[in-house]
Scaffold this motif. Sequence first.
Motif, PDB file in Angstrom:
ATOM      1  N   PRO A  12      -0.188  -2.635   5.743  1.00  0.00           N
ATOM      2  CA  PRO A  12       0.983  -2.092   5.057  1.00  0.00           C
ATOM      3  C   PRO A  12       1.973  -1.554   6.090  1.00  0.00           C
ATOM      4  O   PRO A  12       1.630  -0.665   6.872  1.00  0.00           O
ATOM      5  N   ALA A  13       3.171  -2.107   6.115  1.00  0.00           N
ATOM      6  CA  ALA A  13       4.170  -1.735   7.131  1.00  0.00           C
ATOM      7  C   ALA A  13       5.532  -1.536   6.483  1.00  0.00           C
ATOM      8  O   ALA A  13       6.559  -1.823   7.085  1.00  0.00           O
ATOM      9  N   ALA A  14       5.523  -1.058   5.232  1.00  0.00           N
ATOM     10  CA  ALA A  14       6.787  -0.949   4.498  1.00  0.00           C
ATOM     11  C   ALA A  14       7.273   0.493   4.392  1.00  0.00           C
ATOM     12  O   ALA A  14       8.185   0.777   3.638  1.00  0.00           O
ATOM     13  N   GLY A  15       6.655   1.394   5.176  1.00  0.00           N
ATOM     14  CA  GLY A  15       7.068   2.805   5.122  1.00  0.00           C
ATOM     15  C   GLY A  15       8.311   3.041   5.965  1.00  0.00           C
ATOM     16  O   GLY A  15       8.692   2.218   6.795  1.00  0.00           O
ATOM     17  N   LYS A  26       8.822   3.955  12.111  1.00  0.00           N
ATOM     18  CA  LYS A  26       7.891   4.206  13.224  1.00  0.00           C
ATOM     19  C   LYS A  26       7.119   2.953  13.662  1.00  0.00           C
ATOM     20  O   LYS A  26       6.768   2.821  14.825  1.00  0.00           O
ATOM     21  N   GLY A  81       5.864  -2.460  -1.439  1.00  0.00           N
ATOM     22  CA  GLY A  81       6.318  -1.691  -2.605  1.00  0.00           C
ATOM     23  C   GLY A  81       6.782  -0.303  -2.226  1.00  0.00           C
ATOM     24  O   GLY A  81       6.956   0.006  -1.046  1.00  0.00           O
ATOM     25  N   SER A  82       6.929   0.539  -3.241  1.00  0.00           N
ATOM     26  CA  SER A  82       7.496   1.877  -2.996  1.00  0.00           C
ATOM     27  C   SER A  82       6.448   2.873  -2.510  1.00  0.00           C
ATOM     28  O   SER A  82       6.788   3.967  -2.080  1.00  0.00           O
ATOM     29  N   THR A  83       5.169   2.525  -2.614  1.00  0.00           N
ATOM     30  CA  THR A  83       4.104   3.375  -2.056  1.00  0.00           C
ATOM     31  C   THR A  83       3.190   2.501  -1.205  1.00  0.00           C
ATOM     32  O   THR A  83       3.231   1.262  -1.313  1.00  0.00           O
ATOM     33  N   ARG A  84       2.377   3.165  -0.392  1.00  0.00           N
ATOM     34  CA  ARG A  84       1.429   2.424   0.447  1.00  0.00           C
ATOM     35  C   ARG A  84       0.533   1.537  -0.423  1.00  0.00           C
ATOM     36  O   ARG A  84       0.326   0.360  -0.129  1.00  0.00           O
ATOM     37  N   SER A  87       2.234  -1.500  -1.627  1.00  0.00           N
ATOM     38  CA  SER A  87       2.388  -2.481  -0.542  1.00  0.00           C
ATOM     39  C   SER A  87       1.082  -3.240  -0.320  1.00  0.00           C
ATOM     40  O   SER A  87       1.077  -4.460  -0.119  1.00  0.00           O
ATOM     41  N   ASP A 109      -3.436   0.560   8.852  1.00  0.00           N
ATOM     42  CA  ASP A 109      -2.071   1.103   8.937  1.00  0.00           C
ATOM     43  C   ASP A 109      -1.294   0.470  10.080  1.00  0.00           C
ATOM     44  O   ASP A 109      -1.783   0.405  11.218  1.00  0.00           O
ATOM     45  N   ALA A 110      -0.036   0.119   9.803  1.00  0.00           N
ATOM     46  CA  ALA A 110       0.842  -0.437  10.840  1.00  0.00           C
ATOM     47  C   ALA A 110       1.024   0.544  11.995  1.00  0.00           C
ATOM     48  O   ALA A 110       1.212   0.141  13.143  1.00  0.00           O
ATOM     49  N   ALA A 111       0.972   1.826  11.683  1.00  0.00           N
ATOM     50  CA  ALA A 111       1.273   2.859  12.678  1.00  0.00           C
ATOM     51  C   ALA A 111       0.035   3.302  13.473  1.00  0.00           C
ATOM     52  O   ALA A 111       0.039   4.374  14.084  1.00  0.00           O
ATOM     53  N   LYS A 214      -2.711   7.854  14.107  1.00  0.00           N
ATOM     54  CA  LYS A 214      -1.584   7.309  13.340  1.00  0.00           C
ATOM     55  C   LYS A 214      -0.315   7.949  13.871  1.00  0.00           C
ATOM     56  O   LYS A 214      -0.181   9.177  13.872  1.00  0.00           O
TER      57      LYS A 214
HETATM   58  O1  C5P Z   1       3.454   7.337   5.477  1.00  0.00           O
HETATM   59  P1  C5P Z   1       2.099   6.998   6.021  1.00  0.00           P
HETATM   60  O2  C5P Z   1       2.001   7.250   7.488  1.00  0.00           O
HETATM   61  O3  C5P Z   1       0.957   7.577   5.265  1.00  0.00           O
HETATM   62  O4  C5P Z   1       1.978   5.414   5.858  1.00  0.00           O
HETATM   63  C1  C5P Z   1       0.786   4.723   6.176  1.00  0.00           C
HETATM   64  C2  C5P Z   1       1.073   3.239   6.247  1.00  0.00           C
HETATM   65  O5  C5P Z   1       1.503   2.755   4.982  1.00  0.00           O
HETATM   66  C3  C5P Z   1       2.177   2.907   7.245  1.00  0.00           C
HETATM   67  O6  C5P Z   1       1.717   1.782   7.974  1.00  0.00           O
HETATM   68  C4  C5P Z   1       3.373   2.596   6.369  1.00  0.00           C
HETATM   69  O7  C5P Z   1       4.273   1.652   6.927  1.00  0.00           O
HETATM   70  C5  C5P Z   1       2.697   2.015   5.130  1.00  0.00           C
HETATM   71  N1  C5P Z   1       3.522   2.139   3.900  1.00  0.00           N
HETATM   72  C6  C5P Z   1       3.834   0.976   3.189  1.00  0.00           C
HETATM   73  N2  C5P Z   1       4.620   1.055   2.059  1.00  0.00           N
HETATM   74  C7  C5P Z   1       5.122   2.237   1.654  1.00  0.00           C
HETATM   75  C8  C5P Z   1       4.799   3.425   2.362  1.00  0.00           C
HETATM   76  C9  C5P Z   1       3.978   3.346   3.489  1.00  0.00           C
HETATM   77  O8  C5P Z   1       3.421  -0.123   3.559  1.00  0.00           O
HETATM   78  N3  C5P Z   1       5.917   2.256   0.583  1.00  0.00           N
END
Ligand code: C5P
Length: 246
Positions: A12-15, A26, A81-84, A87, A109-111, A214
Amino acid sequence: MSLFPRYWAVVPAAGIGSRMQSECPKQYLNLLGTPVLVHTVATLLSHTAITQVIVAVSPEDEHWMDTALAEHPRVHFVTGGSTRAASVLAALSSLEERADEHDFVLVHDAARPCLTLHDVNKLMTEVRQHPVGGILGCPVRDTMKRTRGSDIEATVEREELWHALTPQMFRLGLLRNSLLDALGAEVGVTDEASAVEWAGFRPLMVTGRSDNLKITEPLDLPLAEFYLQQQLAQGLRLPLLVEEQD
Ligand code: C5P
């Protein structure tokens, strides 16, 4: 059930990484000359048992197509999507036609660019035989407090507390159903295990390396650079290579 389940990785890399105080999300910040996300995905690609890495990127993403990953034959991308959790579900949906319910999915996690191949192998080996699935974590070291406002209310026993890391590895069917049910019930889901726990299962905790941090705030970036350099010097990591090898 197929005799040999396959392994898929989901990133998931949509944050937007609001705690980084940076215009650039990030996962695209520069880490030793390369975007964080490229380091992260390169480790997963270097594992030969992983069939494909599915990356969920934001609909507003302006950086993905410029990375060396966009054209990679073992990388597939979807709109997140709008949340992890949303996504991750988007990435799992893209697997519906191609993967078996019993295949394993490693969500990472992407980060978290400092994941080592050693930890991926450890997770795979220990979780493969587990009926539910499991995650990497590391034990809490500090004394833990619970507060109300800024006053300390209680000291929490740290012996039973862990930092939940990623990857988190589950069978595709179980993970998708747990996430769908948890989201349908509007339960807060901050990692895959919490959805699976909510569905009534007990995933396995596998001890991972504490340098699998992270990137969350500005101070984490130089720390991640230090960890990557240490891992390179100790032979725990190969120099970055994203191209397919013959
Ligand atoms: O915000 P947080 O550090 O908890 O995010 C964890 C991972 O989820 C990150 O790799 C972030 O890119 C991803 N993410 C996502 N879609 C979102 C929110 C977060 O893919 N809407």
